[in-house]
Every structure is written in C-alpha cells, then in structure tokens.
Design a protein around this motif. Structure first.
Motif, PDB file in Angstrom:
ATOM      1  N   GLY A   1       0.804  -1.215   0.000  1.00 11.93           N
ATOM      2  CA  GLY A   1       0.000   0.000   0.000  1.00 11.93           C
ATOM      3  C   GLY A   1       0.837   1.266   0.000  1.00 11.93           C
ATOM      4  N   THR A   2       1.992   1.224   0.670  1.00 10.03           N
ATOM      5  CA  THR A   2       2.852   2.403   0.774  1.00 10.03           C
ATOM      6  C   THR A   2       3.979   2.329  -0.246  1.00 10.03           C
ATOM      7  N   ARG A   3       4.131   3.394  -1.012  1.00  8.76           N
ATOM      8  CA  ARG A   3       5.158   3.430  -2.050  1.00  8.76           C
ATOM      9  C   ARG A   3       6.297   4.339  -1.608  1.00  8.76           C
ATOM     10  N   THR A   4       7.235   3.736  -0.936  1.00  6.54           N
ATOM     11  CA  THR A   4       8.385   4.461  -0.392  1.00  6.54           C
ATOM     12  C   THR A   4       9.453   4.637  -1.460  1.00  6.54           C
ATOM     13  N   ALA A   5      10.558   5.289  -1.060  1.00  4.63           N
ATOM     14  CA  ALA A   5      11.684   5.461  -1.973  1.00  4.63           C
ATOM     15  C   ALA A   5      12.234   4.093  -2.387  1.00  4.63           C
ATOM     16  N   GLU A   6      12.303   3.158  -1.444  1.00  3.45           N
ATOM     17  CA  GLU A   6      12.814   1.832  -1.775  1.00  3.45           C
ATOM     18  C   GLU A   6      11.868   1.097  -2.711  1.00  3.45           C
TER      19      GLU A   6
ATOM     20  N   GLY B   1      12.197   0.280 -10.270  1.00  5.65           N
ATOM     21  CA  GLY B   1      13.147   0.704 -11.295  1.00  5.65           C
ATOM     22  C   GLY B   1      14.141  -0.386 -11.638  1.00  5.65           C
ATOM     23  N   SER B   2      14.564  -1.152 -10.634  1.00  3.43           N
ATOM     24  CA  SER B   2      15.496  -2.256 -10.858  1.00  3.43           C
ATOM     25  C   SER B   2      14.868  -3.335 -11.735  1.00  3.43           C
ATOM     26  N   ILE B   3      13.593  -3.597 -11.503  1.00  3.41           N
ATOM     27  CA  ILE B   3      12.876  -4.580 -12.322  1.00  3.41           C
ATOM     28  C   ILE B   3      12.777  -4.085 -13.763  1.00  3.41           C
ATOM     29  N   ALA B   4      12.392  -2.814 -13.933  1.00  2.00           N
ATOM     30  CA  ALA B   4      12.282  -2.241 -15.272  1.00  2.00           C
ATOM     31  C   ALA B   4      13.631  -2.257 -15.983  1.00  2.00           C
ATOM     32  N   MET B   5      14.690  -1.969 -15.244  1.00  2.69           N
ATOM     33  CA  MET B   5      16.032  -1.947 -15.824  1.00  2.69           C
ATOM     34  C   MET B   5      16.415  -3.311 -16.364  1.00  2.69           C
ATOM     35  N   ARG B   6      16.138  -4.344 -15.588  1.00  2.00           N
ATOM     36  CA  ARG B   6      16.488  -5.698 -16.018  1.00  2.00           C
ATOM     37  C   ARG B   6      15.673  -6.145 -17.228  1.00  2.00           C
TER      38      ARG B   6
ATOM     39  N   ARG C   1      14.087   4.940 -15.402  1.00  2.00           N
ATOM     40  CA  ARG C   1      14.484   6.308 -15.059  1.00  2.00           C
ATOM     41  C   ARG C   1      13.403   6.995 -14.219  1.00  2.00           C
ATOM     42  N   HIS C   2      12.142   6.768 -14.575  1.00  2.00           N
ATOM     43  CA  HIS C   2      11.026   7.350 -13.819  1.00  2.00           C
ATOM     44  C   HIS C   2      11.049   6.882 -12.361  1.00  2.00           C
ATOM     45  N   TYR C   3      11.214   5.583 -12.157  1.00  2.00           N
ATOM     46  CA  TYR C   3      11.199   5.039 -10.794  1.00  2.00           C
ATOM     47  C   TYR C   3      12.444   5.454 -10.005  1.00  2.00           C
ATOM     48  N   PHE C   4      13.616   5.395 -10.646  1.00  2.00           N
ATOM     49  CA  PHE C   4      14.842   5.795  -9.949  1.00  2.00           C
ATOM     50  C   PHE C   4      14.788   7.268  -9.559  1.00  2.00           C
ATOM     51  N   SER C   5      14.252   8.103 -10.445  1.00  2.00           N
ATOM     52  CA  SER C   5      14.147   9.533 -10.140  1.00  2.00           C
ATOM     53  C   SER C   5      13.223   9.761  -8.956  1.00  2.00           C
ATOM     54  N   ALA C   6      12.129   8.996  -8.901  1.00  2.00           N
ATOM     55  CA  ALA C   6      11.200   9.117  -7.777  1.00  2.00           C
ATOM     56  C   ALA C   6      11.869   8.680  -6.475  1.00  2.00           C
ATOM     57  N   ALA C   7      12.679   7.619  -6.549  1.00  2.00           N
ATOM     58  CA  ALA C   7      13.379   7.128  -5.355  1.00  2.00           C
ATOM     59  C   ALA C   7      14.362   8.178  -4.836  1.00  2.00           C
ATOM     60  N   VAL C   8      15.116   8.776  -5.754  1.00  2.00           N
ATOM     61  CA  VAL C   8      16.090   9.804  -5.369  1.00  2.00           C
ATOM     62  C   VAL C   8      15.380  11.041  -4.827  1.00  2.00           C
ATOM     63  N   SER C   9      14.231  11.373  -5.428  1.00  2.00           N
ATOM     64  CA  SER C   9      13.472  12.535  -4.972  1.00  2.00           C
ATOM     65  C   SER C   9      12.979  12.340  -3.539  1.00  2.00           C
ATOM     66  N   GLN C  10      12.552  11.115  -3.215  1.00  2.00           N
ATOM     67  CA  GLN C  10      12.045  10.839  -1.868  1.00  2.00           C
ATOM     68  C   GLN C  10      13.165  10.676  -0.846  1.00  2.00           C
TER      69      GLN C  10
END
Length: 204
Positions: free
Chosen positions: A109-114, A120-125, A133-142
């Motif tokens: 339910g909670t979408r944290t930085a991790e 993003g790691s799944i998308a990268m693979r 890039r979208h997910y990694f940017s969101a992680a860095v932003s949080q």
C-alpha cells in the motif's frame, strides 16, 4: 552477476589465474585508454565493476566476505530500510523472478523510496529504460541522501548520454546511419559494460 563471471574465470580458477584475468581486464579498460573518447564513462563503470569483483573474490577466498556480491544495477540483498519484505523482494530480483517481485511490490500500500527503486530495478532488467528512469528519479526525490538510489540513476543517465553522443555522430554521416552502423556501435559499447547481468542492450 557472479563476480567470477565478471572476470571471465571459473570458480575453480587458481589465485594466479584470477590475478592474471584481473590484470588483463584492468589494462583493457583503464581510463587512460579512453581519454576524449565517448566510451570513457562506460569504461570507467566497467573498471569499477572489475575492481569490485576482484576485491570480493579476494575477501571471499580469505573468508572475509560479509555479504552477497551485488549486481551492477546496484540491487543488493540488503534492504535499505531494513524491511524483511523488501529484502525478500530484492532476493527475488537477484534470482531473476521479476514477475514475482513486481507482484509483491504492487500488493504494497505504501510506495516508499525503496519501493520505487526496486520497481526501477525490475524495469532496468527488462530493458524498459524510460520506466526505470522514472522510478529511480522518484526514489532519489524521496530519499536524496541514499547512495544506492543515486548510483542507479547516475548509471542509467550515463548510458543515455552515450547513446545521444553516438546518435549525433551517426547523424553527421552522408545518408544517415545504417542498421549495421548502429549494431557496431552497440557491440562496442557492450564490450565496455555488461551491466544488469547481461548485455548493455539487445542488438539487431
């Protein structure tokens, strides 16, 4: 990715064979060989990967390796937040169970930085670089202070820069670029960076 595979040796290789393989790769990818070269960033990342693999093998054989060797996509087994659930998902990603890892993340339910980093790691693979890039940017932003998240985003941005450089260089050729030109460029890039436990990007 197996650190032995990074060095191109088997797990039964002698210490001398491992040292020889490391030296050969270090000479090949040393940054001094890529000064003013568009492949400089990729060669630097490859050199980091080689050093990391060699150091891990040395510690492992001396009985001092404390944790599993991580992938070049910076996804390790250890959860940044210490969450057992995230640790389980990381293990699934490392073992290649991407569908299971994604399903487990989507149930949260909670979408944290991790959470964003692991998506993003799944998308990268999977080779979905825009999504990654979208997910990694969101992680860095949080969580901008997290080195793992920033390293993953920087790695992805470095690749994007490499492709832009090559596309611009081919655009100057008479008649544009051919599919063979593009493949040749990607093969060259692949020699410098076998990230994510596989090729840099699928070729023709």
């Amino acid at each position: 990715m197996d650190p032995y595979k990074v060095l191109g040796v088997s797990r039964t290789a002698t210490d001398e064979e491992i040292k020889r393989a490391y030296r050969d790769l270090a000479r090949k990818y040393h940054p001094d060989n890529y000064i003013s070269n568009p492949l400089a960033d990729l060669a630097q990342e490859k050199m980091k990967e080689i050093n990391k693999a060699y150091d891990y093998i040395q510690k492992e054989r001396a009985g001092g390796a404390q944790q599993s060797y991580g992938q070049q996509d910076y996804t390790g087994y250890e959860s940044a937040s210490g969450s057992p659930e995230y640790a389980r998902i990381r293990s699934m990603i490392m073992s290649g169970n991407l569908d299971g890892a994604e399903a487990a993340l989507q149930q949260m339910g909670t979408r944290t930085a991790e959470w964003h980093f692991l998506m993003g790691s799944i998308a990268m693979r999977r080779g979905w670089y825009d999504d990654a890039r979208h997910y990694f940017s969101a992680a860095v932003s949080q969580d901008p202070s997290n080195a793992e998240y920033r390293a993953a985003l920087n790695q992805l941005n470095s690749r994007a820069h490499f492709y832009r450089v090559n596309q611009n260089s081919y655009a100057g050729h008479t008649g544009g670029c051919s599919s063979c030109d593009i493949c040749s460029s990607l093969i060259c890039a692949d020699c410098c960076c076998e990230c994510m436990g596989g090729d840099l990007i699928p070729c023709c």
